[in-house]
Design an enzyme around this catalytic site. Sequence first.
Site, PDB file in Angstrom:
ATOM      1  N   SER A   1       0.788  -1.227   0.000  1.00  0.00           N
ATOM      2  CA  SER A   1       0.000   0.000   0.000  1.00  0.00           C
ATOM      3  C   SER A   1       0.821   1.278   0.000  1.00  0.00           C
ATOM      4  O   SER A   1       0.323   2.330  -0.391  1.00  0.00           O
ATOM      5  CB  SER A   1      -0.940   0.012   1.217  1.00  0.00           C
TER       6      SER A   1
ATOM      7  N   HIS B   1      -5.448  -3.696  -2.520  1.00  0.00           N
ATOM      8  CA  HIS B   1      -5.204  -2.690  -3.550  1.00  0.00           C
ATOM      9  C   HIS B   1      -5.114  -3.274  -4.958  1.00  0.00           C
ATOM     10  O   HIS B   1      -4.825  -2.539  -5.906  1.00  0.00           O
ATOM     11  CB  HIS B   1      -3.930  -1.913  -3.217  1.00  0.00           C
TER      12      HIS B   1
ATOM     13  N   LYS C   1     -12.327   0.161  -1.579  1.00  0.00           N
ATOM     14  CA  LYS C   1     -11.342   0.823  -2.444  1.00  0.00           C
ATOM     15  C   LYS C   1     -11.863   0.799  -3.881  1.00  0.00           C
ATOM     16  O   LYS C   1     -12.725   1.588  -4.223  1.00  0.00           O
ATOM     17  CB  LYS C   1      -9.976   0.167  -2.265  1.00  0.00           C
TER      18      LYS C   1
END
Length: 392
Positions: free
Chosen positions: A183, A211, A242
């Site tokens: 990240s 991610h 996300k």
Amino acid sequence: MPSRHNILEELATKLAEVRQSDLFRQRRAATLPCSPLYDYAGQSFLSFASNDYLGLANSTALIEAAQRGAKRWGVGSGASHLVSGHTLAHDALEQRLAAFTGFEACLSFSTGYLANLAVPPALLGRGDAIFADRLNHASLVDATQLARADLTRYPHLDLVRLDNALQASKAVRKMIISDAVFSMDGDIAPLADLIKLADKHDAWLLIDDAHGFGVLGPQGRGSLAEITERSPRLILMGTLGKAAGVAGAFVAGSATVIDWLLQKARPYIFTTASPPLLAETLLCALDLIEHGDALRAQLNRNIELLRNSLHLRRFRLLPSRTAIQPIVVGDNAVALKASTRLRELGLYVPAIRPPTVPTGSARLRISLSAAHTEADTKRLVDALHTIENELA
């Protein structure tokens, strides 16, 4: 025994030290929905700070799905999943996530932090062994402590050291833990090689794809979809706040593993189920991800434009093909100055400092989105060139 006054005085002294080290954190209350336009305290900025990689968080389709979900289910679940909070909406979401990621079964969680905390303590205990990449997310670090297993933190992406450590371990049960996309650096773990090591040493492999899910792999199915290797020892954690644009997380694995987590994972058992309206919204988000090749193409164009146009001399752009594009500045104060100067130019890019990143590697963390235009990315590049010259 210290008095209450002395305890508070100690905290105040420690806070002063945090401020003096340029490590003090502050919140900013945004006045607009999540988008490239970030507004707080009466000021508007072009933001490169969100993990909303596909620009779905404020999409009309998801807003309408949430409204339909609220109309059907209300706004709360009322209890934990195992008491009475589990609904057909949760069930449908878990089945869809399992199929989408290619696993037998899936368990949904309220947050990614809870999902990561759930897995290692449910599968390991004292006398077992965990092998974790040194740059793993904080939730994975905390999960290793809760498991009470022996911990080895191997140097970032150093699979030779990992292999040697696994070979030397006498533990009956072992677990390798790694982010898929890291990240703060934006680089990607060698997932195929990690799977081979897990099979070689009969170890669990927990991969955090917070991610990568929605962004990488065919149809946004995640980092693991970019490789062909699979293993029954593989456990996937993915977040839904996300690229999916909503909230929550999931753990996917074999049916046996998911059944075990259902019995033993305390962060699942003892947490109120997330609102079913979110599950309904996420079903819509998965449709948008699956058919979101155009969004991923726009995101990748922004990544390519930034990397090809940015020519830094003092600062350092880390190698990354993901939406996370970190620029290492080094000094905490300089990183803060760079972030402040960007705000003065109308752009919001956060300064990331220790302990989130190692000492001496403070950075600007750029998060690109499909919602950014080519003009947005060029504006950021020009501003970064200007600021580097000013701070040189």
